[in-house]
Write an enzyme that holds these catalytic residues in place. Structure first.
Site, mmCIF file in Angstrom:
data_model
loop_
_atom_site.group_PDB
_atom_site.id
_atom_site.type_symbol
_atom_site.label_atom_id
_atom_site.label_comp_id
_atom_site.label_asym_id
_atom_site.label_seq_id
_atom_site.Cartn_x
_atom_site.Cartn_y
_atom_site.Cartn_z
ATOM 1 N N TYR B 62 -77.272 37.679 -38.702
ATOM 2 C CA TYR B 62 -76.415 36.966 -39.653
ATOM 3 C C TYR B 62 -76.035 37.935 -40.776
ATOM 4 O O TYR B 62 -76.804 38.819 -41.127
ATOM 5 C CB TYR B 62 -77.128 35.744 -40.241
ATOM 6 C CG TYR B 62 -77.314 34.597 -39.269
ATOM 7 C CD1 TYR B 62 -78.238 34.672 -38.229
ATOM 8 C CD2 TYR B 62 -76.556 33.439 -39.381
ATOM 9 C CE1 TYR B 62 -78.406 33.624 -37.334
ATOM 10 C CE2 TYR B 62 -76.715 32.375 -38.493
ATOM 11 C CZ TYR B 62 -77.647 32.471 -37.478
ATOM 12 O OH TYR B 62 -77.807 31.428 -36.601
ATOM 13 N N GLU B 63 -74.851 37.732 -41.344
ATOM 14 C CA GLU B 63 -74.319 38.721 -42.276
ATOM 15 C C GLU B 63 -75.128 38.841 -43.574
ATOM 16 O O GLU B 63 -74.959 39.793 -44.317
ATOM 17 C CB GLU B 63 -72.857 38.423 -42.595
ATOM 18 C CG GLU B 63 -72.659 37.135 -43.358
ATOM 19 C CD GLU B 63 -71.197 36.703 -43.420
ATOM 20 O OE1 GLU B 63 -70.384 37.193 -42.641
ATOM 21 O OE2 GLU B 63 -70.893 35.862 -44.276
ATOM 22 N N SER B 64 -75.991 37.892 -43.855
ATOM 23 C CA SER B 64 -76.811 37.980 -45.057
ATOM 24 C C SER B 64 -77.849 39.095 -44.945
ATOM 25 O O SER B 64 -78.576 39.349 -45.904
ATOM 26 C CB SER B 64 -77.512 36.646 -45.314
ATOM 27 O OG SER B 64 -78.184 36.212 -44.152
ATOM 28 N N GLY B 65 -77.942 39.732 -43.789
ATOM 29 C CA GLY B 65 -78.850 40.866 -43.644
ATOM 30 C C GLY B 65 -80.029 40.598 -42.745
ATOM 31 O O GLY B 65 -80.876 41.472 -42.545
#
Lengths: 274, 279
Positions: B62-65
Site C-alpha cells: 500500500y502506498e502508505s509505505g
C-alpha cells in the site's frame, strides 16, 4: 535547537500570516491539535502543502485560513469528498482557493529534494497524464546521460512544517514510529518546524535505524497528548474511523460545519479539542 | 513459507450479489506470488480476498509505505494502523514510490477509478472543466505512476454510463491515451521502465481487455445472468465484444463466505472507536 513551548506559543511564534505551511501526516500522525491552534489564532492567507489533505485541511480551508493548496490527493479516505475543499474550489466559499496538484510520487520526491537542499525533484512520472497541462510547476528535463525525458517539479521548501510524533526526550530529540510518511523529509525541508508529541520521556529507547529527528533539526516542541486525534498515533491510540464517517455529514453543510467548529475548536482550550 | 490454504468447498455459491461476483472475479485475476500495489476500496477488498483464498503468498503493498502486509480487516484508509501492524516492514513514502514502485518491483497495480474511457484512461481528478469543475474529485494520489510503473494494471469499477465514458474529461492516469497509441512512442529508456498498462478491467457485469492492435477496451467475458444489452446500455461508447466472449465462472461457496466474513470483521472493527493498547 528545539525549544519546549506551549502549543499556543509555538504556533504564535512560528506560523505567520501569508506563510507557506505544511502540516504533514499520511493518514497517521496528522497534527490536529496544532492545526486547530492555527485556526484559533486566525491565521490568514496561508499556502498549505500536504500530500493528502484530509479533515484538518478541510477545517482550515473552511475557516478561511488558506488561499492556496498544493497537494496530491484531497479526500476523506474511505469515505468520500472533502466538502469544504470542494466548496472552496467549486463555489469559491468562503474564499477562492488556488490549487496546485501533483501525484503522490512527485510530491514525495519534492519533499525529499527539499530535505536534500536541491532545487528540483526528478522522476519518471506523469507519463500521458493531463496534470502537466494544468500545473505549470510540472516540467520536463532531458537526462544528460541517456537523453530520456523525465518529469521535474520544484522542491518543497515551506516556511514552516508542523508534524505530530510519538515522543521526545528531555533534550528535544524526537522519535517517529509506524507509518512515517514524509514526516522527516517535511521537517528537514522547512525553514522552521514545530513538532507536537504525545509525551516527553527520559530515553527514546530507539533502535539504531529508527526514524529520529535530532533536537538541533527542530525549532519548537509542544506536548499535546492526543494531538493527532481523530487520526491516530501508533502505539498510543487508534484512528477514530467513526468520526471520519461522521465528518461527511458535518462538513456537507456550511452552517453545520461552522457550528461544529465553534463548539469543538474555537471555544475550547488548547489541547482539549476533539 | 505461508500456511496451506484450508481445504474448502469449491462448489458454486448458491447466492451472491453482482458486487460479490465482481470482487471474487477480480481476486481470481491475481496469481499466487504476485507483487501487487493495492489501491484503497474495491481493489483492496479483492486483493485481500485473493490472499485469503487461492493466493496466500501474494505480496500486497500500500502506498502508505506498508510492504508485504497481511491485514486481518480491510483498511478504511490507505494508512490504517492495521496495515503497519501486519506488514513485513514499513518504509517512508518517498522510498515506497522511488525504490519499490519506480524501481520496477511491482507486478500488478490494482486501481479503482471514478471514470474510465474507451482507451482505458482513468479520471479521478474532476468532471467538467478544470478551472470551473462541475464535480471536483480527490485527485491523482498514487495512481498516475502506479499506472505506468507497474508491469501491468488491473482496474475495478462498477459498470454505468457515467463511469464508462467515450473520452474522460481529464486523464489523471494513463491507459493508452486519447488515440490508443500513447504507450507506443516512448523514449526507449522510458519504454524499458514502463509497463503494459491496463490489461484487465473487472466490472460487475463483465471483463474487458484492450484490443491487441487498437487498445480499445472490448468485452471478453460476460458474468452469469448478464445480457449483452445490459453491458451496451451501461457503456458510454459503442462497445464491442470479442467473437466468442467467455462466460465468467461463478464464485465458489468458499470464496463468497470468505469475502462475507472479511467484510463482517471489517464492519465490526470500524464501527466503533478502536482503542489501541498502550505501547
Amino acid at each position: 535547537m528545539a525549544e519546549f513551548l506551549s502549543l499556543h506559543e509555538a504556533i504564535a511564534r512560528h506560523v505567520h500570516d501569508g506563510d507557506t505551511v505544511a502540516l504533514e501526516g499520511f493518514t497517521h500522525l496528522i497534527p490536529f491539535a496544532a492545526g486547530h491552534e492555527i485556526i484559533r489564532q486566525k491565521r490568514q492567507n496561508l499556502t498549505l502543502i500536504r500530500m493528502t489533505p484530509d479533515l484538518l485541511y478541510d477545517q482550515m480551508i473552511g475557516m478561511g485560513c488558506a488561499s492556496k493548496l498544493i497537494f496530491s490527493w484531497g479526500g476523506n479516505p474511505g469515505v468520500g469528498s472533502l466538502h469544504r475543499l470542494r466548496d472552496a474550489v467549486e463555489k469559491h466559499y468562503p474564499a477562492k482557493l488556488e490549487i496546485l496538484e501533483h501525484s503522490h510520487a512527485a510530491m514525495a520526491c519534492a519533499w525529499e529534494a527539499g530535505a536534500a537542499g536541491l532545487p528540483l525533484a526528478v522522476l519518471r512520472g506523469y507519463i500521458g497524464s493531463d496534470l502537466p497541462r494544468v500545473n505549470q510547476d510540472i516540467r520536463h528535463i532531458d537526462c544528460p546521460f541517456t537523453g530520456e525525458r523525465l518529469a521535474a517539479i520544484p522542491a518543497n521548501r515551506p516556511d514552516v512544517t508542523v508534524i505530530h510524533a510519538q515522543k521526545a526526550d528531555r533534550a528535544g530529540n524526537v522519535l517517529i514510529e509506524g507509518i512515517i510518511g514524509v514526516q522527516k523529509e517535511a521537517v528537514l525541508a522547512a525553514r522552521r518546524s514545530v513538532v507536537t508529541v504525545e509525551e516527553v520521556v527520559d530515553s527514546l529507547e530507539a533502535h539504531p535505524n529508527a526514524c529520529v529527528l535530532p533536537a538541533w533539526a527542530i525549532s519548537a516542541i509542544a506536548v499535546a497528548p492526543g494531538g493527532a486525534a481523530p487520526s491516530y498515533t501508533h502505539g498510543y491510540y487508534g484512528r477514530r474511523n467513526d468520526f471520519y464517517k461522521q465528518w461527511d455529514t458535518i462538513a456537507r453543510d456550511r452552517d453545520t460545519f461552522r457550528q461544529w467548529m465553534e463548539d469543538h475548536v474555537m471555544n475550547v482550550e488548547e489541547g482539549v479539542s476533539a | 513459507m505461508s500456511d496451506m490454504p484450508p481445504v474448502h468447498d469449491s462448489t458454486t455459491a448458491r447466492d451472491y450479489t453482482a458486487t460479490e461476483m465482481m470482487t471474487v472475479t477480480a481476486s481470481r485475476a491475481l496469481t499466487n506470488g504476485t507483487t501487487c500495489f493495492v489501491g484503497i476500496g474495491l481493489p483492496s477488498e479483492a486483493a485481500n480476498l485473493a490472499r485469503l483464498t487461492h493466493a496466500p503468498d501474494t505480496v500486497l503493498i500500500y502506498e502508505s509505505g506498508t510492504l508485504q502486509t497481511r491485514p486481518d480487516v480491510l483498511p478504511l484508509s490507505i494508512g490504517d494502523g492495521e496495515l503497519c501492524d501486519t506488514a513485513l516492514s514499513t518504509v517512508s513514502v518517498p522510498e515506497m514510490f522511488r525504490y519499490w514502485l519506480q524501481g520496477g518491483r511491482v507486478d500488478v497495480g490494482f486501481l479503482g477509478t471514478a471514470q474510465i474511457d474507451r482507451y482505458a484512461n482513468l479520471n479521478t481528478t474532476l468532471i467538467g472543466d478544470y478551472r470551473e469543475p462541475k464535480v471536483r474529485l480527490p485527485g491523482g494520489g498514487g495512481a498516475p505512476e502506479i499506472a505506468t510503473n507497474s508491469r501491468e494494471v488491473f482496474v475495478m469499477i462498477k459498470h454505468s454510463p457515467r463511469a464508462f465514458v467515450e473520452e474522460v474529461d481529464f486523464i489523471t492516469s494513463l491507459g493508452f491515451g486519447r488515440d490508443g497509441r500513447a504507450r507506443d512512442d516512448l523514449h526507449p529508456e522510458t519504454a524499458r521502465h514502463t509497463g503494459r498498462g491496463p490489461t484487465l478491467v473487472i466490472t460487475d457485469l463483465c471483463l474487458m481487455r484492450p484490443d491487441p492492435d487498437t487498445h480499445e477496451l472490448v468485452v471478453t467475458s460476460i458474468h452469469p445472468g448478464v445480457t449483452r444489452e445490459q453491458i451496451v446500455d451501461a457503456t458510454g461508447w459503442p462497445v464491442r465484444f470479442v467473437d466468442a466472449p467467455e462466460a465468467t465462472p461463478e464464485p465458489s461457496g468458499h470464496e463468497v463466505s470468505t469475502l462475507r466474513e472479511l467484510k463482517a470483521r471489517t464492519e465490526r472493527h470500524h464501527s466503533g472507536h478502536h482503542e489501541e493498547k498502550s505501547a
